[in-house]
Design a protein around this motif. Structure first.
Motif, PDB file in Angstrom:
ATOM      1  N   LYS A  62       1.344  11.769  -1.545  1.00 22.30           N
ATOM      2  CA  LYS A  62       0.822  12.359  -0.309  1.00 22.30           C
ATOM      3  C   LYS A  62       1.916  12.497   0.735  1.00 22.30           C
ATOM      4  CE  LYS A  62      -4.031  10.941  -0.390  1.00 22.30           C
ATOM      5  NZ  LYS A  62      -5.059  10.187   0.330  1.00 22.30           N
ATOM      6  N   ARG A  63       2.733  11.445   0.892  1.00 19.90           N
ATOM      7  CA  ARG A  63       3.806  11.475   1.874  1.00 19.90           C
ATOM      8  C   ARG A  63       4.820  12.568   1.543  1.00 19.90           C
ATOM      9  NH1 ARG A  63       4.968   6.381   1.896  1.00 19.90           N
ATOM     10  NH2 ARG A  63       6.650   6.420   0.376  1.00 19.90           N
TER      11      ARG A  63
ATOM     12  N   ASN B  64      -7.525  21.789   4.601  1.00 20.74           N
ATOM     13  CA  ASN B  64      -8.632  21.234   3.821  1.00 20.74           C
ATOM     14  C   ASN B  64      -8.632  19.715   3.800  1.00 20.74           C
ATOM     15  OD1 ASN B  64      -6.483  20.735   2.195  1.00 20.74           O
ATOM     16  ND2 ASN B  64      -7.152  22.010   0.492  1.00 20.74           N
ATOM     17  N   GLY B  65      -7.658  19.081   4.464  1.00 14.86           N
ATOM     18  CA  GLY B  65      -7.599  17.626   4.534  1.00 14.86           C
ATOM     19  C   GLY B  65      -7.041  16.964   3.294  1.00 14.86           C
ATOM     20  N   ASN B  66      -6.613  17.753   2.314  1.00 15.54           N
ATOM     21  CA  ASN B  66      -6.137  17.193   1.060  1.00 15.54           C
ATOM     22  C   ASN B  66      -4.620  17.306   0.976  1.00 15.54           C
ATOM     23  OD1 ASN B  66      -5.720  16.326  -1.508  1.00 15.54           O
ATOM     24  ND2 ASN B  66      -6.959  17.878  -2.521  1.00 15.54           N
TER      25      ASN B  66
ATOM     26  N   ASN C 296       4.268  15.326  -0.117  1.00 17.36           N
ATOM     27  CA  ASN C 296       3.660  16.629   0.135  1.00 17.36           C
ATOM     28  C   ASN C 296       3.564  16.926   1.630  1.00 17.36           C
ATOM     29  OD1 ASN C 296       3.444  17.210  -2.552  1.00 17.36           O
ATOM     30  ND2 ASN C 296       1.323  16.569  -2.732  1.00 17.36           N
ATOM     31  N   ARG C 297       3.306  15.900   2.443  1.00 20.49           N
ATOM     32  CA  ARG C 297       3.288  16.104   3.894  1.00 20.49           C
ATOM     33  C   ARG C 297       4.677  16.476   4.394  1.00 20.49           C
ATOM     34  NH1 ARG C 297      -0.448  11.641   3.843  1.00 20.49           N
ATOM     35  NH2 ARG C 297       1.282  10.201   4.146  1.00 20.49           N
ATOM     36  N   ASN C 298       5.700  15.783   3.872  1.00 19.86           N
ATOM     37  CA  ASN C 298       7.075  16.092   4.263  1.00 19.86           C
ATOM     38  C   ASN C 298       7.472  17.502   3.830  1.00 19.86           C
ATOM     39  OD1 ASN C 298       7.357  13.587   5.411  1.00 19.86           O
ATOM     40  ND2 ASN C 298       8.346  12.676   3.629  1.00 19.86           N
ATOM     41  N   LEU C 299       7.032  17.910   2.635  1.00 21.86           N
ATOM     42  CA  LEU C 299       7.307  19.250   2.131  1.00 21.86           C
ATOM     43  C   LEU C 299       6.670  20.306   3.038  1.00 21.86           C
ATOM     44  CD1 LEU C 299       8.341  21.184  -0.109  1.00 21.86           C
ATOM     45  CD2 LEU C 299       6.148  20.833  -1.245  1.00 21.86           C
ATOM     46  N   ALA C 300       5.425  20.083   3.428  1.00 23.52           N
ATOM     47  CA  ALA C 300       4.731  21.023   4.311  1.00 23.52           C
ATOM     48  C   ALA C 300       5.465  21.141   5.643  1.00 23.52           C
ATOM     49  CB  ALA C 300       3.291  20.573   4.534  1.00 23.52           C
ATOM     50  N   ARG C 301       5.956  20.021   6.156  1.00 25.79           N
ATOM     51  CA  ARG C 301       6.704  20.031   7.417  1.00 25.79           C
ATOM     52  C   ARG C 301       8.006  20.830   7.273  1.00 25.79           C
ATOM     53  NH1 ARG C 301       6.207  19.071  12.851  1.00 25.79           N
ATOM     54  NH2 ARG C 301       8.258  18.762  13.681  1.00 25.79           N
ATOM     55  N   ARG C 302       8.745  20.598   6.178  1.00 25.72           N
ATOM     56  CA  ARG C 302       9.989  21.333   5.941  1.00 25.72           C
ATOM     57  C   ARG C 302       9.741  22.831   5.832  1.00 25.72           C
ATOM     58  NH1 ARG C 302      10.959  17.211   2.228  1.00 25.72           N
ATOM     59  NH2 ARG C 302      10.618  18.639   0.495  1.00 25.72           N
TER      60      ARG C 302
ATOM     61  N   TYR D 149       0.835  -1.200   0.000  1.00 24.31           N
ATOM     62  CA  TYR D 149       0.000   0.000   0.000  1.00 24.31           C
ATOM     63  C   TYR D 149       0.875   1.257   0.000  1.00 24.31           C
ATOM     64  CZ  TYR D 149      -3.122   3.681   1.522  1.00 24.31           C
ATOM     65  OH  TYR D 149      -3.808   4.865   1.613  1.00 24.31           O
ATOM     66  N   ASP D 150       1.897   1.273   0.859  1.00 22.27           N
ATOM     67  CA  ASP D 150       2.744   2.455   1.004  1.00 22.27           C
ATOM     68  C   ASP D 150       3.574   2.750  -0.234  1.00 22.27           C
ATOM     69  OD1 ASP D 150       1.803   2.994   3.529  1.00 22.27           O
ATOM     70  OD2 ASP D 150       3.412   1.885   4.545  1.00 22.27           O
ATOM     71  N   SER D 151       3.726   1.784  -1.128  1.00 21.34           N
ATOM     72  CA  SER D 151       4.526   1.999  -2.327  1.00 21.34           C
ATOM     73  C   SER D 151       3.681   2.427  -3.527  1.00 21.34           C
ATOM     74  CB  SER D 151       5.308   0.733  -2.674  1.00 21.34           C
ATOM     75  OG  SER D 151       4.415  -0.309  -3.015  1.00 21.34           O
ATOM     76  N   GLN D 152       2.370   2.605  -3.337  1.00 25.99           N
ATOM     77  CA  GLN D 152       1.518   3.062  -4.436  1.00 25.99           C
ATOM     78  C   GLN D 152       1.832   4.518  -4.768  1.00 25.99           C
ATOM     79  OE1 GLN D 152      -2.501   2.396  -3.161  1.00 25.99           O
ATOM     80  NE2 GLN D 152      -2.417   0.212  -3.560  1.00 25.99           N
ATOM     81  N   PRO D 153       1.762   4.905  -6.040  1.00 23.61           N
ATOM     82  CA  PRO D 153       2.147   6.264  -6.445  1.00 23.61           C
ATOM     83  C   PRO D 153       1.386   7.375  -5.717  1.00 23.61           C
ATOM     84  CG  PRO D 153       1.934   4.875  -8.364  1.00 23.61           C
ATOM     85  CD  PRO D 153       1.461   4.062  -7.194  1.00 23.61           C
ATOM     86  N   HIS D 154       0.085   7.236  -5.533  1.00 20.19           N
ATOM     87  CA  HIS D 154      -0.659   8.327  -4.889  1.00 20.19           C
ATOM     88  C   HIS D 154      -0.308   8.440  -3.408  1.00 20.19           C
ATOM     89  CE1 HIS D 154      -3.410   5.086  -3.657  1.00 20.19           C
ATOM     90  NE2 HIS D 154      -3.873   5.922  -2.741  1.00 20.19           N
TER      91      HIS D 154
END
Length: 90
Positions: free
Chosen positions: A27-28, A56-58, A30-36, A18-23
């Protein structure tokens, strides 16, 4: 990931698939980018117990609105029986 039963072991192979799926990777990232970005802006720090929350949860929106909240607040949404958010706008 769905909640496992009390006596049922975790299926690591299924989680990895599951964790290796492209979408999910997107998401991961983009979450890491937001944290940085929050760390660079001085809003968050390593080990501060805070999460960078997509308002917005997205998590697929790279430049979507984010804010820094406590981890317990960000991970404590009320859920329905099939694990959906009870209030999707919370």
């Amino acid at each position: 990931m769905a909640v496992q039963g009390r006596n049922k072991p975790r299926n690591y192979k299924k989680e990895a698939k599951y964790d290796s799926q492209p979408h999910v990777k997107k998401k991961r990232a983009n979450r890491n980018l937001a944290r940085r970005r929050a760390i660079r802006a001085g809003l968050a720090a390593k080990g501060d117990g805070k999460d960078v929350h997509h308002v917005n949860g997205n998590a697929l929106k790279k430049n979507g609105p984010t804010k820094v909240v406590s981890a317990s607040k960000n991970r404590s949404y009320a859920r329905t029986r099939n694990a959906r958010k009870r209030n999707p706008y919370a």
